[in-house]
Design an enzyme around this catalytic site. Structure first.
Site, PDB file in Angstrom:
ATOM      1  N   HIS A 110     -27.004  -9.547 -58.479  1.00  0.00           N
ATOM      2  CA  HIS A 110     -28.147  -9.367 -59.385  1.00  0.00           C
ATOM      3  C   HIS A 110     -27.644  -9.064 -60.798  1.00  0.00           C
ATOM      4  CE1 HIS A 110     -27.217  -5.511 -57.517  1.00  0.00           C
ATOM      5  NE2 HIS A 110     -27.696  -4.944 -58.591  1.00  0.00           N
TER       6      HIS A 110
ATOM      7  N   TYR B 146     -34.720   2.260 -60.861  1.00  0.00           N
ATOM      8  CA  TYR B 146     -34.459   3.693 -61.018  1.00  0.00           C
ATOM      9  C   TYR B 146     -35.710   4.287 -61.667  1.00  0.00           C
ATOM     10  CZ  TYR B 146     -29.476   2.592 -60.266  1.00  0.00           C
ATOM     11  OH  TYR B 146     -28.273   2.161 -59.742  1.00  0.00           O
TER      12      TYR B 146
ATOM     13  N   PRO C  43     -23.974  10.429 -56.064  1.00  0.00           N
ATOM     14  CA  PRO C  43     -24.214   9.004 -55.814  1.00  0.00           C
ATOM     15  C   PRO C  43     -25.038   8.289 -56.888  1.00  0.00           C
ATOM     16  CG  PRO C  43     -25.692  10.332 -54.483  1.00  0.00           C
ATOM     17  CD  PRO C  43     -24.787  11.286 -55.187  1.00  0.00           C
TER      18      PRO C  43
ATOM     19  N   LYS D  37     -20.625   5.079 -57.707  1.00  0.00           N
ATOM     20  CA  LYS D  37     -19.252   4.746 -58.103  1.00  0.00           C
ATOM     21  C   LYS D  37     -18.206   5.099 -57.042  1.00  0.00           C
ATOM     22  CE  LYS D  37     -20.296   2.794 -61.810  1.00  0.00           C
ATOM     23  NZ  LYS D  37     -20.714   1.466 -61.380  1.00  0.00           N
TER      24      LYS D  37
ATOM     25  N   TYR E 160     -21.963   1.047 -66.326  1.00  0.00           N
ATOM     26  CA  TYR E 160     -22.651   0.790 -65.051  1.00  0.00           C
ATOM     27  C   TYR E 160     -21.912  -0.275 -64.243  1.00  0.00           C
ATOM     28  CZ  TYR E 160     -26.582  -0.032 -61.850  1.00  0.00           C
ATOM     29  OH  TYR E 160     -27.364  -0.159 -60.733  1.00  0.00           O
TER      30      TYR E 160
HETATM   31  C1  PHB Z   1     -27.485   1.949 -52.629  1.00  0.00           C
HETATM   32  O1  PHB Z   1     -27.854   0.769 -52.542  1.00  0.00           O
HETATM   33  O2  PHB Z   1     -27.250   2.632 -51.623  1.00  0.00           O
HETATM   34  C2  PHB Z   1     -27.345   2.581 -53.979  1.00  0.00           C
HETATM   35  C3  PHB Z   1     -27.528   1.795 -55.101  1.00  0.00           C
HETATM   36  C4  PHB Z   1     -27.410   2.359 -56.361  1.00  0.00           C
HETATM   37  C5  PHB Z   1     -27.118   3.701 -56.502  1.00  0.00           C
HETATM   38  C6  PHB Z   1     -26.927   4.486 -55.375  1.00  0.00           C
HETATM   39  C7  PHB Z   1     -27.039   3.929 -54.116  1.00  0.00           C
HETATM   40  O3  PHB Z   1     -27.031   4.208 -57.768  1.00  0.00           O
END
Ligand code: PHB
Ligand code: APR
Length: 396
Positions: free
Chosen positions: A79, A207, A298, A302, A390
């Site tokens: 993506h 997010y 999390p 990373k 990111y």
């Molecule tokens: C996940 O898909 O588990 C995931 C994705 C992005 C994050 C944290 C976890 O920032």
């Protein structure tokens, strides 16, 4: 342990079969360096352990170079952007456009399965259910490990020892206390993560920052969503019913419009948000990798990417040593990896404070958090700097 355990020798002994240990074993195998992997849990357990699954492009390339990306290339969800929602508004941060690099969603347990499959296929040595790994000696020319393999007590003499056994493993403690120093802190909230048989609301991650707390929409396939809710740190994992979880996710992600697709929740996990950095990642012939050396909250996903980077760096150093007899790359492992770990830590801290409502947060702090989010929308320079971090481009 009996007086005369069976004695074995190997170039590299790897403790832990998570992404760090398994990838290291694979990369060493490609260089013709023999290793043994010792894992405490069963194969089934490590293959089912659901964790994060957001891969930076360099991580994808590392798996390709290791020859274990067939399934990742087929099922990984590439993506180009992510959405940030706050205060009733939404904006897309087009990280591919800003940096030239996309991201890929592919569950960590799938990577673990792929690496274990490759290890077994090439008949590399790997042992599961080894519950008594003991590091007896870490010397300048080699190390000694004792454990029981298939009911037989063994003593493994190795030239190098790779501590890939996560935060609760035995490797970190094998560095003498006077040579250790670490930093750790915890955040006053946790994530309740669910895996659900429900199509994701969006093919890109969302997010959502709200006064009720943070929520994240991620995915594992076109039919499976991975969703997270910010919750108090000690909230019992089964406190909320499935209906309450869906309701809260919908409130935070869509403003309560009922647009969030729902389905059966197949897995729940409570993840504490904490950070740890071990300043000494190497001691004589022992090297620490991944979660054994550093854990990040999390928020920016990373952890896995940093573990992969450690495995690549150590494999390169060992290859260089065995080819040329020069230790310079090995000796530089700690300074390079540590520098990178602090960059990862800093961005994870930034994402964590950007996304979460802290208990007792003042109105002024809340306003500043909103201003920071707003800046990402208004300034292409700020958005580009964020995007570079990111996607992992600006980490050394
Ligand atoms: C996940 O898909 O588990 C995931 C994705 C992005 C994050 C944290 C976890 O920032
Ligand atoms: N002996 C042998 N194996 C051990 C021991 C021990 N004493 N202690 C722990 N282990 C094993 C664990 O069972 C686990 O399989 O070490 C492995 C460590 O794997 P991970 O925890 O996955 O750590 P790592 O390989 O560094 O990968 C980091 O995992 O925790 C996530 O978010 C983190 O994505 C990051 C990634």
């Amino acid at each position: 342990m009996p007086d005369h355990p069976e004695k074995r020798t190997v170039k590299v002994c790897i403790i832990g079969a998570g992404p760090a240990g398994l990838l290291l074993a694979r990369l060493l195998e490609q260089c013709g360096i023999a290793s043994v992997v010792l894992e405490r849990r069963s194969r089934e357990h490590v293959e089912k352990r659901v964790r994060a699954g957001l891969l930076e492009w360099s991580t994808v390339e590392a798996f390709r170079a290791a020859g274990v990306a067939h399934r990742l290339d087929r099922h990984g969800m590439v993506h180009d952007g992510m959405e940030l929602r706050h205060d009733g508004a939404a904006f897309r941060l087009a990280f591919s456009e800003l940096t030239g690099v996309p991201m890929v969603v592919y569950g960590q347990q799938e990577i673990v399965k792929d690496l274990i499959g490759a290890r077994l296929e090439s008949q590399g040595e790997i042992h599961f259910g080894v519950t008594d790994v003991r590091i007896c000696q870490v010397g300048v020319d080699g190390s000694l490990v004792q454990c029981t393999l298939d009911g037989i007590p063994v003593e493994i003499s190795c030239e190098f020892l790779a501590g890939c056994d996560g935060h609760h493993g035995v490797s970190r403690a094998a560095i003498p206390a006077q040579r250790r120093s670490s930093h750790q802190w915890a955040y006053p909230f946790a994530w309740l993560g669910v895996l659900a048989k429900a199509p994701p609301l969006s093919p890109e991650l969302i997010y959502a920052v709200t006064d009720r707390g943070f929520a994240l929409q991620s995915m594992r396939s076109p039919d499976v969503s991975r969703l997270y809710l910010q919750v108090p740190p000690n909230e019992p994992i089964h406190l909320r019913s499935d209906e309450e979880i869906w309701h809260e996710l919908d409130l935070r992600l869509t403003g309560g419009t009922g647009k969030l697709p729902t389905g059966t929740i197949t897995e729940r996990v409570l993840v504490g948000l904490r950070a740890h950095v071990e300043e000494h990642m190497q001691y004589r012939t022992l090297f620490l990798l991944g979660d054994a050396a550093h854990i990040v909250p999390p928020s920016a996903a990373k952890g896995l990417n940093m573990a992969v980077a450690d495995a690549r760096l150590l494999a390169e150093g060992l290859d260089h040593w065995y080819r040329s007899g020069r230790r310079d790359l090995l000796d530089g492992y700690q300074s390079h990896s540590l520098r990178r770990a602090w960059h990862g830590q800093e961005f994870s801290e930034f994402m964590t404070s950007l996304l979460h409502v802290s208990p007792g947060e003042s109105a002024a702090q809340r306003r500043m958090r909103r201003a920071r989010l707003d800046l990402l929308r208004r300034s292409s320079t700020a958005a580009t700097a964020f995007a570079e971090q990111y996607v992992g481009l600006s980490r050394p």
